[in-house]
Design an enzyme around this catalytic site. Sequence first.
Site, PDB file in Angstrom:
ATOM      1  N   LYS A  80       0.845  -1.199   0.000  1.00  0.00           N
ATOM      2  CA  LYS A  80       0.000   0.000   0.000  1.00  0.00           C
ATOM      3  C   LYS A  80       0.876   1.243   0.000  1.00  0.00           C
ATOM      4  O   LYS A  80       1.875   1.311   0.744  1.00  0.00           O
ATOM      5  CB  LYS A  80      -0.915  -0.026   1.227  1.00  0.00           C
ATOM      6  N   SER A 155      -9.612   2.068   2.958  1.00  0.00           N
ATOM      7  CA  SER A 155      -8.805   2.828   2.019  1.00  0.00           C
ATOM      8  C   SER A 155      -7.840   1.981   1.204  1.00  0.00           C
ATOM      9  O   SER A 155      -7.288   2.431   0.207  1.00  0.00           O
ATOM     10  CB  SER A 155      -8.010   3.892   2.770  1.00  0.00           C
ATOM     11  N   SER A 179      -9.584  -0.256   7.205  1.00  0.00           N
ATOM     12  CA  SER A 179      -9.050  -0.134   5.845  1.00  0.00           C
ATOM     13  C   SER A 179      -8.316  -1.351   5.321  1.00  0.00           C
ATOM     14  O   SER A 179      -7.940  -1.384   4.151  1.00  0.00           O
ATOM     15  CB  SER A 179      -8.126   1.088   5.749  1.00  0.00           C
TER      16      SER A 179
END
Length: 491
Positions: A80, A155, A179
């Site tokens: 990420k 997210s 997330s």
Amino acid sequence: MTDVTAMTATQIAGLVAAGETSAVEVTQAHLDRIAAVDGQIGAFLHVDTEGALAAARAVDVRRAAGEELGPLAGVPVAVKDVLTTKGVPTTVGSKILEGWRPPYDSTIVQRLRAAGTVMLGKTNMDEFAMGSSTEYSAYGASRNPWDTDRIPGGSGGGSAAALAAYEAPLAIGSDTGGSIRQPGAVTGTVGAKPTYGGTSRYGLVAFSSSLDTPGPCARTVLDAALLHAAIGGHDPRDSTSVPAPVPDVVAAAKLGATGDLSGVRLGIVTEFGGEGAEPGVMTAFNEAVDALTKLGAEIVEISCPHFQYALPAYYLIAPSECSSNLARFDGVRFGLRVGDDGNRSLEEVMSLTREAGFGPEVKRRIMLGTYALSSGYYDAYYGQAQKVRTLITRDFTAAFERVDALISPTTPFVAFPLGARTSDPYQMYLADLFTIPSNLYGGPGISVPCGLSDGLPVGLQVMAPTMADDRMYRVAAALESAVGTLTPPAL
């Protein structure tokens, strides 16, 4: 040989260690897969082809020299874009850091390299990890491989989408209010939030410092446990890091895979009794509860009365901390700088930079947080939210005196269509209704696929006491043994 991109991380590592394939071949297969499908999915913001192949060659050299390899050596991983990577762009999904190449690796990335994993690149995310759909990325939305007209969660939707699209067997996410777990649920993958402080935040670009937790994403529970073991543990560079070893999550996952939950007590939170959840989600969850019962688990109802206040408390605490953390993005030290023509004051340059660099959701949360921390309102908003956080922690403490773990749906609904909730922030925030309490408490939580609703994945969440991450892996692996893994339609 079977297509290596369809294999688990455990299978890939075994083949590399046995010399039946090379890390370079594995890496190239995944790079080819990314090239073939990521135009439809948008999981990656940056693919580090040269770096990945160089790391893979290094693994092959070590194996040829007879070195003992770790359990994940040669396995590709997607990271990420919230974690710093030396010399590789780190944008956090924001224009304000477009093109920034950090001079250092985060602890998580350092440990990934030490484990012999191969970093494929950086995945898409909601800007500064603020969002539940990856639609708030400044670089365009990611899409769900189950239905490319739907969101992959957020997210960390890019990491979850990369897994579901078979672009990577492992990924790293971060979980501030859900997330990691919520994207896992809506893409039919596994996402684990470790105990807060159980994984290092050094080099994690901060959103909410008392909540942010990096963690593993995978397609199976065992793969997630292996990745958790590789990245977890104390880090003296992180002042919030827990000075204790990672529980034996790998052994727990293997134990759970035997399908025996005899003597395990699981609590269903009364306050999560279907209110706000889609009927199809509750049907899949209830069927999963029945499966856990057949495996020997005892199911009891547990009341956690303050969980109903978790969402509003979170949306005061997290924005307050973000308004402080994001003050460092001022156009002076790094990243974007707008209006610096020699005729404007520093304050004007900072204002223009932030106006151009931050997206609407980030601005919304900065304003919420700044207001909550302002003179005359601090006690009424931020102070009260912290008191609610204490009450939620007490609810968890009381619950774990009666049960080994708590279970719930991971998210109230399946993946919704792109654009369906961006005009209504509150409806977007509801995606984290069931995940936020464990962030406020600091305990671990994992989402594991438990079925389908209208052809779309549903996740079951397991929450455990702090530093009892092994418990959630045992329960999750047991459920996986009963219901199996999910495979999306072919792209």
